[in-house]
Motif scaffolding. Structure first.
Motif, PDB file in Angstrom:
ATOM      1  N   GLN A 292       0.675   9.170  -5.931  1.00 56.59           N
ATOM      2  CA  GLN A 292       1.188  10.523  -5.734  1.00 56.59           C
ATOM      3  C   GLN A 292       1.952  10.986  -6.972  1.00 56.59           C
TER       4      GLN A 292
ATOM      5  N   ASP B  46       0.822  -1.213   0.000  1.00 54.21           N
ATOM      6  CA  ASP B  46       0.000   0.000   0.000  1.00 54.21           C
ATOM      7  C   ASP B  46       0.856   1.263   0.000  1.00 54.21           C
ATOM      8  N   ARG B  47       2.027   1.214   0.629  1.00 51.11           N
ATOM      9  CA  ARG B  47       2.915   2.375   0.555  1.00 51.11           C
ATOM     10  C   ARG B  47       3.400   2.586  -0.882  1.00 51.11           C
TER      11      ARG B  47
ATOM     12  N   LEU C  16      -3.995   2.330   3.074  1.00 55.02           N
ATOM     13  CA  LEU C  16      -2.703   2.233   3.761  1.00 55.02           C
ATOM     14  C   LEU C  16      -2.878   2.383   5.268  1.00 55.02           C
ATOM     15  N   THR C  17      -3.711   3.327   5.685  1.00 57.47           N
ATOM     16  CA  THR C  17      -3.969   3.497   7.125  1.00 57.47           C
ATOM     17  C   THR C  17      -4.559   2.231   7.724  1.00 57.47           C
TER      18      THR C  17
ATOM     19  N   LEU D  23      -6.135   8.739  -4.903  1.00 56.94           N
ATOM     20  CA  LEU D  23      -5.049   8.888  -3.935  1.00 56.94           C
ATOM     21  C   LEU D  23      -5.587   8.865  -2.509  1.00 56.94           C
ATOM     22  N   GLU D  24      -6.700   9.545  -2.263  1.00 57.99           N
ATOM     23  CA  GLU D  24      -7.274   9.523  -0.918  1.00 57.99           C
ATOM     24  C   GLU D  24      -7.743   8.118  -0.546  1.00 57.99           C
TER      25      GLU D  24
ATOM     26  N   VAL E 127       0.483   4.048  -2.840  1.00 56.13           N
ATOM     27  CA  VAL E 127       0.329   5.474  -2.536  1.00 56.13           C
ATOM     28  C   VAL E 127       1.392   6.278  -3.272  1.00 56.13           C
ATOM     29  N   GLU E 128       2.627   5.772  -3.276  1.00 56.58           N
ATOM     30  CA  GLU E 128       3.714   6.469  -3.978  1.00 56.58           C
ATOM     31  C   GLU E 128       3.413   6.581  -5.474  1.00 56.58           C
TER      32      GLU E 128
ATOM     33  N   ARG F 119      -4.704   6.024   0.300  1.00 61.08           N
ATOM     34  CA  ARG F 119      -4.171   6.455   1.596  1.00 61.08           C
ATOM     35  C   ARG F 119      -4.982   5.855   2.742  1.00 61.08           C
TER      36      ARG F 119
END
Length: 482
Positions: free
Chosen positions: A155, A147-148, A203-204, A196-197, A151-152, A200
């Motif tokens: 972004q 997930d990181r 990922l949380t 993106l949201e 997200v990258e 994120r």
């Protein structure tokens, strides 16, 4: 066969390797889960319960000593009793009784065997829970890395689309593109920001699951090491799982213990033989009959036999009940075996599919990178539209995300396959860098216990809380329940 995680995706490599000098490793996460996960520490206490069951079963075959003391005074007497008896008291009496079982019809022997077998089953269940916790920790670890990376990637996609939108607006100002091109760029940027949201938030959620399973927040995570060699075929994996899967071993041992319980129930039909000894003392308080107290003692030694003749069907009911429990466990053994076969085959198939998906998605990433470069070049000379470029960028992003997800899926499926085959325990994974839990230590301490006054200290939780100091402050006006 080894699971090769070549970090071909640039974004995945950047996320996984950033700060790798101080990064947490998968081994660190597994060690933390092994030491502090509450599911695992609670299961260790279950094993301790079964250890105590052996001492309980053995106690039934040991001598039993009891004492009694009484102080009695007669309130009313009449007739012959008043004429033939002496004082109304008070009378002090006491005695000690000793019983030593000689023959119990096999009840004690089979009870001890059942308890020992349940200890073995408990240890196997502990290994199963251990493997499940390690699988959860590995899944959480890989989910955070995945997930990181996603997200990258998103972004980067937003940054690219923002640059595209600025360029498109500039071109619109000089009449090189239409308002439609600007609107398409704005729409695609808005969609990218929304995505993106979403990632994120995912990922949380993955980081919170990591904190739940491992016991602390994930820091910088290093790439996982290669998995141990895996079977080449599904049939080979299933053959290993049937022999080594701890859930299957545990249910088999529980079935054996239930067989001993049937023998214990059958012993209720047989006579029991015990050696008995007793001593009694009686004292009549001075003044109740004469100026001096009267006292006496009595001792006896003998053999007592209990021969059951009729118990109202109680024994037959207990035997049938024990047999039904044994039958239930026999059926559950088949059910567990089915589940193990299904889990092993499913994990092998998922692993193989993910391995092939990695190769296909890697090719797709390279092809989409080339297509995007071409689309941008052709757009600059007017043979491609802005929408063509936007679509090419989206397809590249989708293939990159698919590659990252496939790498995660392959590693997790490979670890699940190890777990199904009984190869995801602490000794198999080489986590012996610190003190390991030894279930035999408590067994040796308590299984042969003879002291009625022995007990352990009140348990202090080994599992660690994950609530932060900021989260541990009650809101204003709210008090903690007691």
């Amino acid at each position: 066969m080894r699971l090769a995680l070549h970090l071909a995706s640039t974004a995945l490599a950047m996320v996984a390797l950033a700060g790798s000098a101080n990064a947490d490793t998968l081994r660190d996460a597994l060690v933390s889960a092994y030491r502090t996960n509450p599911n695992l520490t609670a299961q260790r206490e279950v094993v301790r319960q079964t250890d105590a069951g052996v001492a309980i079963a053995r106690a039934a075959g040991r001598p039993q000593v009891s004492a009694n003391i009484g102080l009695n005074r007669s309130l009313t007497r009449s007739g012959i009793i008043a004429a033939t008896s002496g004082s109304k008291g008070p009378v002090i009496s006491g005695g000690v009784d000793l019983s030593v079982p000689f023959f119990t019809g096999g009840r004690v022997r089979n009870g001890v065997q059942a308890a020992r077998t349940r200890v073995e089953a408990g240890r196997s269940t502990l290994r199963a829970v251990e493997g499940d916790v390690f699988t959860q920790a590995t899944t959480a670890y890989m989910n955070v890395i995945r997930d990181r990376a996603i997200v990258e990637l998103n972004q980067n996609n937003v940054s690219v689309l923002e640059t595209n939108l600025r360029a498109t607006r500039d071109r619109f100002q000089i009449g090189d593109v239409t308002r439609t091109d600007v609107a398409q760029s704005e729409a695609r940027l808005s969609l990218a920001r929304s995505n993106l949201e979403t990632v994120r938030a995912q990922l949380t959620a993955s980081e919170e699951t990591y904190r739940q399973v491992v016991g602390h927040d994930p820091g910088t995570l290093a790439p996982p090491p290669p998995l141990p060699p895996l079977p080449a075929t599904s049939d080979e994996a299933v053959r290993i799982a049937i022999v080594r899967n701890p859930d299957l071993i545990s249910i088999t041992q529980q079935t054996r213990a239930a067989g001993y319980d049937v023998s214990v129930a059958r012993s209720g039909r047989l006579p029991t033989l015990s050696g008995v000894a007793s001593g009694n003392y009686v004292n009549t308080v001075a003044g109740s009959v004469g100026p001096f107290p009267r006292s006496g003692t009595e001792t006896s030694l003998g053999v007592a036999a209990n021969i059951p003749l009729y118990q109202g069907g109680l024994v037959a009911g207990r035997i049938r009940q024990a047999q039904a429990v044994e039958g239930q466990l026999l059926e559950q053994t088949i059910g567990t075996e089915r589940a193990v076969v299904a889990q092993t085959g499913s994990a092998f198939a998922a692993y193989s599919a993910a391995e092939r998906a990695i190769e296909s998605n890697h090719v797709a990433v390279q092809a989409n990178q080339l297509a995007l470069t071409g689309a941008r070049a052709e757009n600059s000379v007017g043979t491609r539209t802005i929408l063509d470029v936007l679509n090419a960028e989206q397809e590249l992003l989708n293939s990159q995300v698919a590659e990252v997800s496939a790498r995660r899926d392959a590693y997790v499926a490979g670890f699940q396959l190890l777990n199904a085959m009984g190869m995801a325990q602490v000794d198999e994974l080489g986590l012996d860098g610190g003190p390991l839990y030894d279930p035999t230590g408590n067994y040796r301490r308590v299984a042969n216990g003879r002291n009625d006054w022995a007990n352990d200290k009140r348990h202090v939780p080994v599992a660690t809380r994950t609530v932060t100091p900021q989260e541990d402050v009650p809101p204003t006006g709210v008090t903690r329940p007691r």
